[in-house]
Design a protein around this motif. Structure first.
Motif, short mmCIF file in Angstrom:
data_model
loop_
_atom_site.label_atom_id
_atom_site.label_comp_id
_atom_site.label_asym_id
_atom_site.label_seq_id
_atom_site.Cartn_x
_atom_site.Cartn_y
_atom_site.Cartn_z
N PHE A 70 10.54 22.02 -32.76
CA PHE A 70 10.72 21.22 -31.29
C PHE A 70 11.28 19.95 -31.65
O PHE A 70 12.41 19.57 -30.95
CB PHE A 70 9.63 21.19 -30.60
CG PHE A 70 9.17 22.54 -29.86
CD1 PHE A 70 10.04 22.81 -28.59
CD2 PHE A 70 8.41 23.51 -30.33
CE1 PHE A 70 9.53 24.04 -27.94
CE2 PHE A 70 8.06 24.65 -29.63
CZ PHE A 70 8.73 24.96 -28.56
N GLU A 71 10.72 19.21 -32.64
CA GLU A 71 11.32 18.00 -32.91
C GLU A 71 12.70 17.71 -33.60
O GLU A 71 13.61 16.92 -33.19
CB GLU A 71 10.19 17.14 -34.18
CG GLU A 71 8.90 16.89 -33.73
CD GLU A 71 8.22 16.47 -34.72
OE1 GLU A 71 8.53 16.25 -35.90
OE2 GLU A 71 6.77 16.49 -34.91
N ARG A 72 13.01 18.95 -34.34
CA ARG A 72 14.50 19.05 -34.87
C ARG A 72 15.43 19.24 -33.58
O ARG A 72 16.63 18.94 -33.60
CB ARG A 72 14.45 20.23 -35.65
CG ARG A 72 15.75 20.28 -36.52
CD ARG A 72 15.87 21.24 -37.52
NE ARG A 72 14.90 21.20 -38.39
CZ ARG A 72 14.06 22.16 -38.89
NH1 ARG A 72 14.25 23.51 -38.68
NH2 ARG A 72 12.97 21.68 -39.86
N ASP A 73 14.86 20.20 -32.63
CA ASP A 73 15.70 20.59 -31.35
C ASP A 73 15.93 19.11 -30.64
O ASP A 73 17.35 18.84 -30.53
CB ASP A 73 14.92 21.26 -30.34
CG ASP A 73 14.77 22.82 -30.96
OD1 ASP A 73 15.66 22.96 -31.94
OD2 ASP A 73 13.86 23.26 -30.44
N THR A 74 15.06 18.40 -30.47
CA THR A 74 15.25 16.93 -29.86
C THR A 74 16.14 16.23 -30.28
O THR A 74 16.92 15.35 -29.88
CB THR A 74 13.82 16.41 -29.64
OG1 THR A 74 12.84 17.16 -29.01
CG2 THR A 74 13.99 15.12 -28.80
N LEU A 75 16.10 16.03 -31.87
CA LEU A 75 16.85 15.11 -32.65
C LEU A 75 18.37 15.53 -32.68
O LEU A 75 19.33 14.91 -32.37
CB LEU A 75 16.41 15.36 -34.21
CG LEU A 75 14.97 14.36 -34.55
CD1 LEU A 75 15.03 14.53 -35.95
CD2 LEU A 75 15.39 12.90 -34.43
N ILE A 76 18.63 16.93 -32.80
CA ILE A 76 19.89 17.27 -32.57
C ILE A 76 20.54 17.22 -31.07
O ILE A 76 21.76 16.78 -31.19
CB ILE A 76 19.95 18.76 -33.09
CG1 ILE A 76 19.71 18.72 -34.72
CG2 ILE A 76 21.26 19.51 -32.61
CD1 ILE A 76 19.56 20.25 -35.34
N LEU A 77 19.69 17.59 -30.17
CA LEU A 77 20.29 17.22 -28.87
C LEU A 77 20.67 15.80 -28.53
O LEU A 77 21.48 15.53 -27.84
CB LEU A 77 19.37 17.98 -27.71
CG LEU A 77 19.23 19.41 -27.77
CD1 LEU A 77 18.22 19.82 -26.64
CD2 LEU A 77 20.54 20.06 -27.51
N GLU A 78 19.72 14.71 -29.05
CA GLU A 78 19.96 13.45 -28.70
C GLU A 78 21.05 13.12 -29.37
O GLU A 78 21.94 12.30 -28.84
CB GLU A 78 18.76 12.61 -29.22
CG GLU A 78 17.63 12.78 -28.42
CD GLU A 78 16.27 11.77 -28.98
OE1 GLU A 78 16.41 11.64 -30.25
OE2 GLU A 78 15.43 12.08 -28.28
N LYS A 79 21.49 13.63 -30.59
CA LYS A 79 22.55 13.21 -31.52
C LYS A 79 23.89 13.62 -30.82
O LYS A 79 24.83 12.86 -30.98
CB LYS A 79 22.71 14.01 -32.82
CG LYS A 79 23.37 13.68 -33.73
CD LYS A 79 23.09 12.39 -34.64
CE LYS A 79 24.14 12.16 -35.62
NZ LYS A 79 24.06 10.61 -35.93
#
Length: 138
Positions: A70-79
């Motif tokens: 979930f953290e990786r999802d968030t980082l990528i979407l923010e990016k």
């Protein structure tokens, strides 16, 4: 329309026909090739398990519900400036990747990913930057 979670946007760039099981590979290949051949395909960004997670093998801990995912999802979407619930054409996702991402970003946003060491995701991002789109998978 495919429902995809954040980190799978990058996984699709690096996809080379490898996966967690034969069923997972077959499913990922269908999604990948559909997006490659028809970049106008709509993608809805979802929180949590998505179309690709549906075929993740049930062999113990369910990777797709892990907090680090979930953290990786968030980082990528923010990016890439995309939010959960957004519906975009795949080609528009590629344009955002082209605008906001460089290959070395994989080292930080995907730091804990077991696939990172293969280097295929950096190659996939570079191919997007070069205007090549998704690579054909045999």
């Amino acid at each position: 329309m495919y429902k995809l979670r954040g980190h799978h946007l990058f996984c699709l760039l690096g996809y080379r026909g490898m996966g967690y099981s034969q069923e997972y590979v077959e499913n990922m290949t269908i999604v990948h090739q559909t997006l490659r051949k028809n970049p106008k395909t709509l993608v809805q960004i979802v929180k949590g398990p998505d179309h690709l997670c549906e075929k993740y093998p049930n062999n113990g801990k369910y990777h797709c519900e892990d907090g680090s995912i979930f953290e990786r999802d968030t980082l990528i979407l923010e990016k890439v400036g995309i939010r959960i619930g957004n519906i975009l054409r795949w080609e528009d996702i590629e344009l955002r990747i082209k605008k906001y991402v460089i290959p070395s970003d994989i080292q930080t946003v995907c730091e804990s990913c077991s696939w990172r060491s293969y280097g295929v995701c950096e190659e996939g991002i570079q191919e997007i930057l070069d205007g090549k789109g998704l690579r054909e998978v045999n």
